[in-house]
Design an enzyme around this catalytic site. Sequence first.
Site, PDB file in Angstrom:
ATOM      1  N   SER A  93      83.904  54.824 -29.941  1.00 40.64           N
ATOM      2  CA  SER A  93      83.564  53.812 -29.536  1.00 40.64           C
ATOM      3  C   SER A  93      85.066  53.600 -29.173  1.00 40.64           C
ATOM      4  CB  SER A  93      83.185  52.731 -29.027  1.00 40.64           C
ATOM      5  OG  SER A  93      83.254  52.232 -28.008  1.00 40.64           O
ATOM      6  N   MET A  94      85.815  52.740 -29.596  1.00 39.79           N
ATOM      7  CA  MET A  94      87.104  51.337 -29.291  1.00 39.79           C
ATOM      8  C   MET A  94      87.821  52.777 -30.416  1.00 39.79           C
ATOM      9  SD  MET A  94      89.166  48.081 -29.303  1.00 39.79           S
ATOM     10  CE  MET A  94      88.940  48.086 -30.934  1.00 39.79           C
ATOM     11  N   ASP A 194      74.223  56.602 -22.579  1.00 38.43           N
ATOM     12  CA  ASP A 194      74.668  55.611 -23.113  1.00 38.43           C
ATOM     13  C   ASP A 194      74.937  54.487 -22.029  1.00 38.43           C
ATOM     14  OD1 ASP A 194      77.454  54.026 -24.264  1.00 38.43           O
ATOM     15  OD2 ASP A 194      78.414  55.452 -25.188  1.00 38.43           O
ATOM     16  N   HIS A 224      74.506  54.197 -27.522  1.00 42.13           N
ATOM     17  CA  HIS A 224      75.784  54.247 -27.926  1.00 42.13           C
ATOM     18  C   HIS A 224      76.478  54.101 -29.089  1.00 42.13           C
ATOM     19  CE1 HIS A 224      80.069  53.331 -26.718  1.00 42.13           C
ATOM     20  NE2 HIS A 224      80.266  52.423 -27.524  1.00 42.13           N
TER      21      HIS A 224
END
Length: 259
Positions: A93-94, A194, A224
């Site tokens: 993710s980030m 997601d 996700h």
Amino acid sequence: MPVLPGAEPYRHEGGEVGVLLCHGFTGCPQSLRPWAEYLAAHGLTVSLPLLPGHGTRWEDMALTGWQDWYAEVDRELRALTERCSTVFVFGLSMGGALTLRLAAKHGDAIRGIVVVNPANKVHGLSAYALPVARHLVRTTKGLRSDIAKEGVEEVGYDRVPLHAAHSVRNLFRLVDAELPQVTQPMLLLHSPQDHVVPPADSARILSRVSSTDVREVVLEHSYHVATLDHDADRIFEDSLAFVARLAPGVGTEGTAIGG
């Protein structure tokens, strides 16, 4: 401030091949811990730091920004580079965005990168409202535990500080501009279903990096937080095979040779 149970950073001293793992926004090392332990069990040196403002209370995150999170993984990468002859960076993710920025900035010091559901943009009208809204509203609903597998929970915040969300938006815009500087071999794994980061983010990253050694893997059975979901074993095995291909001497069936 006490760290939430499971949110502790993780490190393992293994062989000459090292992996830095970067967790996601409002999450913590718990989301990547099984992946880190899998790599450690195969003889790799592993670093999984806790990003500043994460793993405690959302109020702590409100005092931090992307510069703090990036500085933490940059320090860990430099330490790994001193310890290991070959270094890889993985992110969720980030953490995928942080991975891509490290790759753009550190060049050949990073042998390859693996990103899972990497984030590239804050989507929707909220993105445009953030610069003003963060001064009027402190938090919004959290993003954690987007997982298809029953009974699995992600340790993270149930509230998102808007100041931090605005900082994430700035990070994504910066990283997007830097994607052409990414040249390392890349394995990108993403989930069609997601509910946090849309597949469009992965598609844009694939279209903008300069890497020529690129493999895309679709995680059909996960949401996700795929590293805790049905496709976790696929992620672990494919990432180890990726490392073994680029760093001869790492055995996919056992520990690092000579490690």
